[in-house]
Design an enzyme around this catalytic site. Structure first.
Site, PDB file in Angstrom:
ATOM      1  N   CYS A 177       5.532   9.439  -4.903  1.00  0.00           N
ATOM      2  CA  CYS A 177       5.362   9.522  -3.454  1.00  0.00           C
ATOM      3  C   CYS A 177       6.663   9.086  -2.782  1.00  0.00           C
ATOM      4  O   CYS A 177       7.585   8.606  -3.447  1.00  0.00           O
ATOM      5  CB  CYS A 177       4.226   8.599  -3.018  1.00  0.00           C
ATOM      6  SG  CYS A 177       4.624   6.883  -3.301  1.00  0.00           S
ATOM      7  N   HIS A 191       3.974   0.589 -10.721  1.00  0.00           N
ATOM      8  CA  HIS A 191       3.008   0.390 -11.788  1.00  0.00           C
ATOM      9  C   HIS A 191       3.075   1.531 -12.789  1.00  0.00           C
ATOM     10  O   HIS A 191       2.187   2.372 -12.851  1.00  0.00           O
ATOM     11  CB  HIS A 191       1.598   0.260 -11.190  1.00  0.00           C
ATOM     12  CG  HIS A 191       1.357  -1.082 -10.591  1.00  0.00           C
ATOM     13  ND1 HIS A 191       0.565  -1.291  -9.501  1.00  0.00           N
ATOM     14  CD2 HIS A 191       1.843  -2.292 -10.940  1.00  0.00           C
ATOM     15  CE1 HIS A 191       0.550  -2.573  -9.209  1.00  0.00           C
ATOM     16  NE2 HIS A 191       1.326  -3.198 -10.066  1.00  0.00           N
ATOM     17  N   HIS A 225       5.584  -2.615  -2.820  1.00  0.00           N
ATOM     18  CA  HIS A 225       4.401  -3.361  -2.368  1.00  0.00           C
ATOM     19  C   HIS A 225       4.764  -4.480  -1.398  1.00  0.00           C
ATOM     20  O   HIS A 225       3.891  -5.046  -0.752  1.00  0.00           O
ATOM     21  CB  HIS A 225       3.701  -4.045  -3.548  1.00  0.00           C
ATOM     22  CG  HIS A 225       3.294  -3.120  -4.636  1.00  0.00           C
ATOM     23  ND1 HIS A 225       2.615  -1.964  -4.404  1.00  0.00           N
ATOM     24  CD2 HIS A 225       3.456  -3.175  -5.984  1.00  0.00           C
ATOM     25  CE1 HIS A 225       2.371  -1.353  -5.554  1.00  0.00           C
ATOM     26  NE2 HIS A 225       2.885  -2.058  -6.525  1.00  0.00           N
ATOM     27  N   CYS A 280       7.828  -0.441   1.049  1.00  0.00           N
ATOM     28  CA  CYS A 280       7.547   0.867   1.654  1.00  0.00           C
ATOM     29  C   CYS A 280       7.295   0.687   3.160  1.00  0.00           C
ATOM     30  O   CYS A 280       6.568  -0.245   3.557  1.00  0.00           O
ATOM     31  CB  CYS A 280       6.325   1.480   0.982  1.00  0.00           C
ATOM     32  SG  CYS A 280       5.876   3.049   1.735  1.00  0.00           S
ATOM     33  N   HIS A 282      -4.049  -7.690  -5.577  1.00  0.00           N
ATOM     34  CA  HIS A 282      -3.005  -6.658  -5.611  1.00  0.00           C
ATOM     35  C   HIS A 282      -1.773  -7.195  -4.880  1.00  0.00           C
ATOM     36  O   HIS A 282      -1.895  -7.799  -3.804  1.00  0.00           O
ATOM     37  CB  HIS A 282      -3.511  -5.374  -4.931  1.00  0.00           C
ATOM     38  CG  HIS A 282      -2.581  -4.217  -5.133  1.00  0.00           C
ATOM     39  ND1 HIS A 282      -1.440  -4.052  -4.388  1.00  0.00           N
ATOM     40  CD2 HIS A 282      -2.603  -3.186  -6.027  1.00  0.00           C
ATOM     41  CE1 HIS A 282      -0.816  -2.957  -4.801  1.00  0.00           C
ATOM     42  NE2 HIS A 282      -1.500  -2.415  -5.804  1.00  0.00           N
ATOM     43  N   GLU A 328       0.441  -5.978  -3.013  1.00  0.00           N
ATOM     44  CA  GLU A 328       0.604  -5.589  -1.601  1.00  0.00           C
ATOM     45  C   GLU A 328      -0.281  -6.472  -0.715  1.00  0.00           C
ATOM     46  O   GLU A 328       0.159  -6.979   0.330  1.00  0.00           O
ATOM     47  CB  GLU A 328       0.202  -4.119  -1.429  1.00  0.00           C
ATOM     48  CG  GLU A 328       0.246  -3.660   0.014  1.00  0.00           C
ATOM     49  CD  GLU A 328      -0.328  -2.259   0.200  1.00  0.00           C
ATOM     50  OE1 GLU A 328      -0.083  -1.392  -0.658  1.00  0.00           O
ATOM     51  OE2 GLU A 328      -1.013  -2.039   1.210  1.00  0.00           O
ATOM     52  N   CYS A 347      -2.142   4.966   3.492  1.00  0.00           N
ATOM     53  CA  CYS A 347      -0.996   5.846   3.746  1.00  0.00           C
ATOM     54  C   CYS A 347      -1.383   7.310   3.551  1.00  0.00           C
ATOM     55  O   CYS A 347      -2.337   7.619   2.839  1.00  0.00           O
ATOM     56  CB  CYS A 347       0.200   5.450   2.903  1.00  0.00           C
ATOM     57  SG  CYS A 347       0.179   6.163   1.284  1.00  0.00           S
TER      58      CYS A 347
HETATM   59  S1  SF4 Z   1       2.330   3.051   0.714  1.00  0.00           S
HETATM   60 FE1  SF4 Z   1       1.966   5.175   0.136  1.00  0.00          FE
HETATM   61  S2  SF4 Z   1       3.998   6.129   0.291  1.00  0.00           S
HETATM   62 FE2  SF4 Z   1       4.310   3.897   0.238  1.00  0.00          FE
HETATM   63  S3  SF4 Z   1       4.589   3.408  -1.919  1.00  0.00           S
HETATM   64 FE3  SF4 Z   1       2.445   3.132  -1.517  1.00  0.00          FE
HETATM   65  S4  SF4 Z   1       1.503   5.085  -2.038  1.00  0.00           S
HETATM   66 FE4  SF4 Z   1       3.679   5.444  -1.842  1.00  0.00          FE
END
Ligand code: SF4
Length: 680
Positions: free
Chosen positions: A11, A37, A69, A91, A119, A121, A185
């Site tokens: 992505c 990952h 993340h 991101c 996780h 993130e 996203c």
């Molecule tokens: S937020 Fe979406 S675009 Fe950004 S790294 Fe994760 S999956 Fe990819």
């Protein structure tokens, strides 16, 4: 039959974070946690000397790359404290959530995160609100109904369907204030929607990716509700999977799955589970009939053997008494023909250039076969959805046609642009950027689309645009057109409006005097409404206010010559800079007594004045003409006082001033004037 999802491979966020690993940073280089990952990528980074660490104290100087993340705030602080070069590859879609949480937490909201508590993130986002967030991935936590203000965000890779269901079930009337941000996203949403659709029409779905990857697991979850689903990391995992030949196989992949893994799996599947062998094609190249009778047609692909080769070309034999000849020009693709490379007996793959023999010799081309083989190699590389370029040869009913190797590529008229193209002729000879939608190896046919690429690029641009374009930031944009109420400006392809009131601080005749169509300028974002798709920009907000220019050019104590712009009973207004005026009060107009200001000044006069005072908050400049004139002896004043018939009474002046103020609704100095104290 194998059907690939349109969105395969990395992505946007993963590509972006990997791009950081290609740059030159102070060594050693670390990533905070595994960059993505996927063990294959982690291993290849390790081979390049880029090591994943889970504790920042493990870094021994150098650079630390923060993965897509993001990282907890204390980790970023510690890395800076330890003097590390911190490269933030978070991101932008994750950064957006962090910004929302920071803002709402500061406003006193309780933060709720839909996602997985452990996780990275989510841990990073939770750190923004001092780890006070409620993290949930099943039902909305009951405790949140006790809170007065709740802000809900979602992990970027969450299940869009599950999030929607949970949000719909929230009893909103039990919450005083709730703000919900769907922060999943766009690429996650698209991949999930595709997985749903594909799994409904296939017998088997292979989800390619790592089981550590959250978005990959979500794809598996979606597909297994509809058909037999396997999560595979590489072609190796396929050996233990039971799939019947002829079953319809769908391929989807997580956002962190490398292209190599996808290609490997597709190749394995094609060779083991499909009957897509090109029998028809193999028969077509067999030139020699078994009964000994030669059937030749122009363009036929044949196997020939070298008889001898010289500077001018290669003489070949194809099992009959007649010879064939490959000229030096038709021998190689790059023109590097060398007869020594073609010893007698070498078998060559060639194409017959003409069915008519010249002097009993048939002309062949090896170059054209090489070209076809190159094209077929390209076909292999595009199987996994990689972009390729194609020159359009011709139009046909409903689309365009081109060739790659032995494959005919068809681009439906609906797949050329984001709208249907009726007039196909202008595309002949043009190069299109394509992605493959379907490959039929038996028929040597590819159906491809440029629309898919254009759509994905537009969506990605839009996402980045709406993530970055928020009130307060400065953007660069090109003026597209001008109307009577403002200028339309294109910022990254999105049309924005600069209203006429936001163009200049001073009066102007026409917008074109300030902003020229076709030119690029910087603008401040004033408002951005994603739902309505509207963005308001300001040009004047980035220009110095004329009052600031005036006080910079004319500080207190300085003198200058200025033009009188208007006269009032209580004084004269003098232009300091275009659009900015200062007041010479009647008491500061002359070094002698002034009975009526009109006796000594008229509008348009240029007089020397001194800046006595500046009030920045009220935007007032007090001037004096008297201070620029020689002092008059006290005696002269006494004489003047005797001479005056009647000094204007305070009430008279106040009355006139009030009358003036009532009529001065449009005068920008109305506020200034109403505060002026009239002295006797
Ligand atoms: S937020 Fe979406 S675009 Fe950004 S790294 Fe994760 S999956 Fe990819």
């Amino acid at each position: 039959m194998i059907i690939r999802a349109k969105n395969l491979g990395f992505c946007f966020g993963v590509k972006r974070s990997l791009a950081f690993t290609e740059k030159n940073y102070p060594e050693p280089i670390y990533t905070f946690g595994e960059l993505i990952h996927n063990s294959r990528i982690v291993e290849s980074l390790k081979n390049k000397g880029i090591v994943a660490i889970d504790d920042i104290s493990e870094a021994d100087g150098g650079t630390v790359i923060i993965r897509s993340h993001g990282a907890p705030v204390e980790v970023l602080g510690l890395a800076k404290e330890r003097g590390l070069n911190v490269v933030d590859a978070t991101c932008p879609f994750v950064t957006k959530i962090r910004n929302i949480v920071a803002e709402k937490y500061a406003e006193g909201y309780k933060i709720a995160i839909f996602g997985m508590a452990n996780h990275p993130e989510v841990v990073g986002i939770n750190s923004i609100c001092d780890y006070t967030a409620f993290v949930f991935d099943e039902t909305f936590p009951e405790e949140l109904y006790e809170e007065s203000k709740v802000c809900i965000v979602a992990q970027t890779t969450s299940s869009a369907e599950k999030f929607k269901n949970i949000i719909n079930k929230i009893e909103k009337d039990r919450l005083k204030t709730v703000e919900i941000f769907d922060t999943i996203c766009y690429t996650t949403k698209e991949r999930q929607a595709e997985a749903e659709e594909l799994s409904k029409k296939c017998d088997v779905i292979l989800v390619i990716g790592d089981s550590n990857s959250s978005n990959t697991r979500k794809l598996k979850y979606i597909c297994e509700r509809n058909c037999k689903t396997f999560l595979v990391k590489s072609a190796n995992d396929l050996k233990n999977i039971q799939i019947k030949v002829g079953e319809k196989i769908g391929i989807v992949a997580g956002a962190s799955t490398p292209t190599e893994s996808i290609t490997e799996v597709i190749h394995y599947m094609e060779s083991n589970y499909t009957d897509a062998k090109n029998e028809e094609f193999l028969q077509a190249v067999d030139a020699v009939e078994t009964n000994g009778k030669l059937v030749l047609r122009e363009g036929k692909r044949m196997k020939v053997k070298v008889t001898y080769a010289d500077e001018k070309g290669i003489t070949v034999n194809f099992g009959m008494k007649i010879d064939g000849r490959i000229s030096a020009e038709e021998a190689t693709l790059d023109g590097s023909y060398n007869p020594a490379d073609y010893p007698q007996g070498t078998e060559l793959d060639v194409i017959l250039l003409s069915a008519k023999a010249e002097d009993g010799v048939y002309p062949f081309s090896k170059k054209q076969v090489d070209k076809i083989k190159e094209g077929d190699k390209v076909v292999d590389s595009i199987r996994n959805g990689e972009e390729f370029a194609l020159v359009v040869d011709r139009d046909t009913k409903g689309g365009l046609l081109g060739k790659i190797g032995t494959y005919t590529v068809f681009i439906p008229a609906s797949q050329i642009k984001e709208r249907y193209i009726h007039d196909l002729k202008p595309y002949i000879g043009k190069t299109l950027r394509l992605t493959c939608l379907e490959i039929d190896d038996a028929k040597r046919r590819i159906v491809a689309s440029q629309k898919v690429i254009l759509e994905a690029e537009r969506k990605e641009k839009e996402e980045i645009f709406w993530t970055n374009v928020v009130p307060g930031v400065v953007v660069s944009g090109k003026v597209k057109s001008i109307s009577k109420f403002g200028a339309f400006v294109s910022v990254d392809g999105v049309d924005c409006l600069v209203h006429i009131t936001d163009i200049s601080w001073t009066k102007f005749k026409s917008i074109e005097d300030i902003l020229k169509v076709g030119k690029k300028y910087e603008f401040a974002v004033l408002k951005a409404d994603r739902e309505k798709g509207k963005v308001s920009l300001g040009y004047k907000q980035l220009q110095k206010h004329p009052f600031d220019v005036a006080i910079e050019n004319h500080p207190v104590g300085s003198t200058f010559v200025g033009k009188i712009t208007s006269l009032m009973p209580f004084g004269a207004f003098v232009e300091v800079e275009p659009g900015v005026e200062g007041l010479v009060h009647v008491s500061e107009a002359s070094n002698t007594y002034v009975k009526n200001i009109n006796d000594i000044f008229k509008v348009g006069d240029e007089i020397e004045v001194k800046v006595l005072a500046v009030d920045s908050s009220e935007k007032k400049i007090t001037l004096s003409a008297k201070a620029c004139l020689p002092e008059v002896p006290e005696e002269a004043h006494k004489t003047e006082r005797k001479d005056k018939t009647r000094a204007p009474k305070k009430n008279d002046v106040q009355k006139e001033e009030a009358e003036w103020s009532e009529n001065a609704g449009n005068n920008p100095f109305a506020d200034l004037l109403k505060d002026i104290e009239v002295k006797k």
